[in-house]
Design a protein around this motif. Structure first.
Motif, PDB file in Angstrom:
ATOM      1  N   SER A 122      -4.805   0.419   0.732  1.00  0.00           N
ATOM      2  CA  SER A 122      -5.628   0.079  -0.435  1.00  0.00           C
ATOM      3  C   SER A 122      -4.754  -0.148  -1.660  1.00  0.00           C
ATOM      4  O   SER A 122      -4.936  -1.117  -2.412  1.00  0.00           O
ATOM      5  CB  SER A 122      -6.653   1.179  -0.711  1.00  0.00           C
ATOM      6  N   LEU A 123      -3.792   0.749  -1.880  1.00  0.00           N
ATOM      7  CA  LEU A 123      -2.885   0.583  -3.015  1.00  0.00           C
ATOM      8  C   LEU A 123      -2.050  -0.684  -2.876  1.00  0.00           C
ATOM      9  O   LEU A 123      -1.796  -1.390  -3.853  1.00  0.00           O
ATOM     10  CB  LEU A 123      -1.973   1.807  -3.143  1.00  0.00           C
ATOM     11  N   CYS A 124      -1.624  -0.972  -1.650  1.00  0.00           N
ATOM     12  CA  CYS A 124      -0.858  -2.195  -1.407  1.00  0.00           C
ATOM     13  C   CYS A 124      -1.696  -3.436  -1.681  1.00  0.00           C
ATOM     14  O   CYS A 124      -1.200  -4.442  -2.215  1.00  0.00           O
ATOM     15  CB  CYS A 124      -0.335  -2.224   0.024  1.00  0.00           C
ATOM     16  N   SER A 125      -2.971  -3.390  -1.326  1.00  0.00           N
ATOM     17  CA  SER A 125      -3.847  -4.538  -1.589  1.00  0.00           C
ATOM     18  C   SER A 125      -4.022  -4.745  -3.088  1.00  0.00           C
ATOM     19  O   SER A 125      -4.077  -5.885  -3.572  1.00  0.00           O
ATOM     20  CB  SER A 125      -5.211  -4.350  -0.916  1.00  0.00           C
ATOM     21  N   LEU A 126      -4.090  -3.645  -3.839  1.00  0.00           N
ATOM     22  CA  LEU A 126      -4.231  -3.746  -5.291  1.00  0.00           C
ATOM     23  C   LEU A 126      -2.999  -4.407  -5.912  1.00  0.00           C
ATOM     24  O   LEU A 126      -3.119  -5.365  -6.690  1.00  0.00           O
ATOM     25  CB  LEU A 126      -4.416  -2.348  -5.890  1.00  0.00           C
ATOM     26  N   SER A 127      -1.819  -3.917  -5.563  1.00  0.00           N
ATOM     27  CA  SER A 127      -0.596  -4.469  -6.157  1.00  0.00           C
ATOM     28  C   SER A 127      -0.361  -5.911  -5.697  1.00  0.00           C
ATOM     29  O   SER A 127       0.130  -6.743  -6.471  1.00  0.00           O
ATOM     30  CB  SER A 127       0.608  -3.589  -5.815  1.00  0.00           C
ATOM     31  N   LEU A 128      -0.749  -6.213  -4.455  1.00  0.00           N
ATOM     32  CA  LEU A 128      -0.610  -7.589  -3.968  1.00  0.00           C
ATOM     33  C   LEU A 128      -1.576  -8.517  -4.711  1.00  0.00           C
ATOM     34  O   LEU A 128      -1.235  -9.663  -5.026  1.00  0.00           O
ATOM     35  CB  LEU A 128      -0.874  -7.637  -2.461  1.00  0.00           C
ATOM     36  N   GLU A 129      -2.770  -8.023  -5.005  1.00  0.00           N
ATOM     37  CA  GLU A 129      -3.727  -8.814  -5.784  1.00  0.00           C
ATOM     38  C   GLU A 129      -3.184  -9.084  -7.189  1.00  0.00           C
ATOM     39  O   GLU A 129      -3.297 -10.194  -7.713  1.00  0.00           O
ATOM     40  CB  GLU A 129      -5.068  -8.087  -5.866  1.00  0.00           C
ATOM     41  N   TRP A 130      -2.603  -8.064  -7.805  1.00  0.00           N
ATOM     42  CA  TRP A 130      -2.013  -8.243  -9.137  1.00  0.00           C
ATOM     43  C   TRP A 130      -0.923  -9.315  -9.086  1.00  0.00           C
ATOM     44  O   TRP A 130      -0.822 -10.156  -9.974  1.00  0.00           O
ATOM     45  CB  TRP A 130      -1.429  -6.917  -9.631  1.00  0.00           C
ATOM     46  N   LEU A 131      -0.099  -9.256  -8.056  1.00  0.00           N
ATOM     47  CA  LEU A 131       0.981 -10.228  -7.917  1.00  0.00           C
ATOM     48  C   LEU A 131       0.419 -11.630  -7.694  1.00  0.00           C
ATOM     49  O   LEU A 131       0.885 -12.609  -8.291  1.00  0.00           O
ATOM     50  CB  LEU A 131       1.883  -9.827  -6.742  1.00  0.00           C
ATOM     51  N   ALA A 132      -0.601 -11.736  -6.845  1.00  0.00           N
ATOM     52  CA  ALA A 132      -1.216 -13.038  -6.555  1.00  0.00           C
ATOM     53  C   ALA A 132      -1.873 -13.640  -7.798  1.00  0.00           C
ATOM     54  O   ALA A 132      -1.854 -14.854  -8.005  1.00  0.00           O
ATOM     55  CB  ALA A 132      -2.250 -12.892  -5.441  1.00  0.00           C
ATOM     56  N   ASN A 133      -2.454 -12.796  -8.633  1.00  0.00           N
ATOM     57  CA  ASN A 133      -3.127 -13.277  -9.850  1.00  0.00           C
ATOM     58  C   ASN A 133      -2.158 -13.540 -10.987  1.00  0.00           C
ATOM     59  O   ASN A 133      -2.551 -14.097 -12.026  1.00  0.00           O
ATOM     60  CB  ASN A 133      -4.186 -12.269 -10.302  1.00  0.00           C
ATOM     61  N   GLY A 134      -0.898 -13.097 -10.818  1.00  0.00           N
ATOM     62  CA  GLY A 134       0.097 -13.333 -11.853  1.00  0.00           C
ATOM     63  C   GLY A 134      -0.159 -12.594 -13.137  1.00  0.00           C
ATOM     64  O   GLY A 134       0.171 -13.072 -14.227  1.00  0.00           O
TER      65      GLY A 134
END
Length: 286
Positions: free
Chosen positions: A204-216
């Motif tokens: 879940s935490l990885c999905s959050l940080s990956l989403e932040w990265l994807a959204n720039g």
């Protein structure tokens, strides 16, 4: 159980039209109680579920569940804190009886202490920002520039988003995060490879940080946003462990759906790989 997020309590159907049981997360209560008028807010938010207290349970905190699993190497058998659930039902009876803010008189001192602890431990903006930034940096080291461009085109809807959360590197990530805290590495391997709260929490935490990265998302994001996002991922983790998650946040529901599929793929592949190794050992006479 159905897991409602902190904004969903006033929208629960009363009484439920089936035999639903509700798991109230300790983080939901922390969110409910963090403002200045916490007793008024909580008395209003808990009014609906106070009408069926026998169907309401309070969860253990995420940290307690993680410690239980890391100590044994086995997935936790119950998410419920039975002692706290009993005391919480007494509070619900007071609220249902129409006592409003006075329902909290007997526990007011305990609540104030819990509020102070949460401000330092769970709602610490600078600490939470540091957590998110570390995880984003870790993703940046793992993802190529071409993959990052692909990810940013479709964001969480990108097939790459699901792939990154379900490939073999995720097992290593789960293992590495807890490695310094666990002496028995076999126990940790089990938790990283197969269904556990530990693995879902880190995914879940990885999905959050990956989403932040994807959204720039840039440097101008306020610390409160990081804190709120980490709280959301705690709800999502418990939602993954239970029958249903109730939220009016489409983003959280989307992440939960992706994580359900990612964990299914990861655990299915791990199971097949493990069985192949087991068969090979048997054939070799081990």
């Amino acid at each position: 159980y159905i897991v409602p997020d902190q904004n969903q309590f006033r929208w629960i159907e009363s009484p439920p039209n089936d035999s639903s049981q509700f798991l109230v997360l300790d983080i939901a209560l922390a969110e409910m109680l963090k403002g200045n008028d916490w007793d008024y807010v909580a008395s209003k938010s808990l009014l609906v579920i106070s009408q069926f207290p026998d169907r309401v349970f309070v969860s253990k905190c995420a940290g307690q569940i993680l410690r239980e699993e890391l100590a044994t190497g086995n997935p936790v058998q119950s998410l419920v804190d039975e002692a706290v659930s009993g005391e919480f039902r007494k509070l619900l009876l007071e609220i249902e009886a129409g006592k409003g803010v006075s329902s909290f008189d007997a526990i007011r001192i305990k609540v104030e202490k819990a509020r102070a602890d949460s401000a330092v431990e769970r709602f610490n903006g600078s600490a939470n920002t540091a957590i998110v930034k570390r995880m984003i940096s870790a993703w940046k080291e793992e993802i190529s520039e071409s993959d990052l461009k692909r990810l940013r085109r479709k964001r969480i809807q990108s097939p790459l988003f699901l792939q990154l959360l379900s490939d073999g590197a995720m097992v290593k990530t789960i293992y590495d995060i807890f490695a310094s805290e666990v002496e028995n590495k076999v126990n940790l391997q089990k938790l990283a490879l197969f269904p556990s709260f530990c693995s879902l929490y880190i995914m879940s935490l990885c999905s959050l940080s990956l989403e932040w990265l994807a959204n720039g998302f840039g440097k101008d994001v306020q610390e409160e946003k990081h804190t709120n996002d980490l709280v959301d991922m705690e709800f999502v983790t418990f939602g993954l462990c239970c029958a249903a998650f109730s939220s009016r946040e489409p983003r959280n529901m989307n992440l939960l759906s992706i994580l359900r599929e990612a964990s299914k793929r990861l655990w299915s592949r791990n199971r097949e790989d493990y069985l192949q190794l087991f068969k090979a050992d048997l054939e070799a006479g081990n």
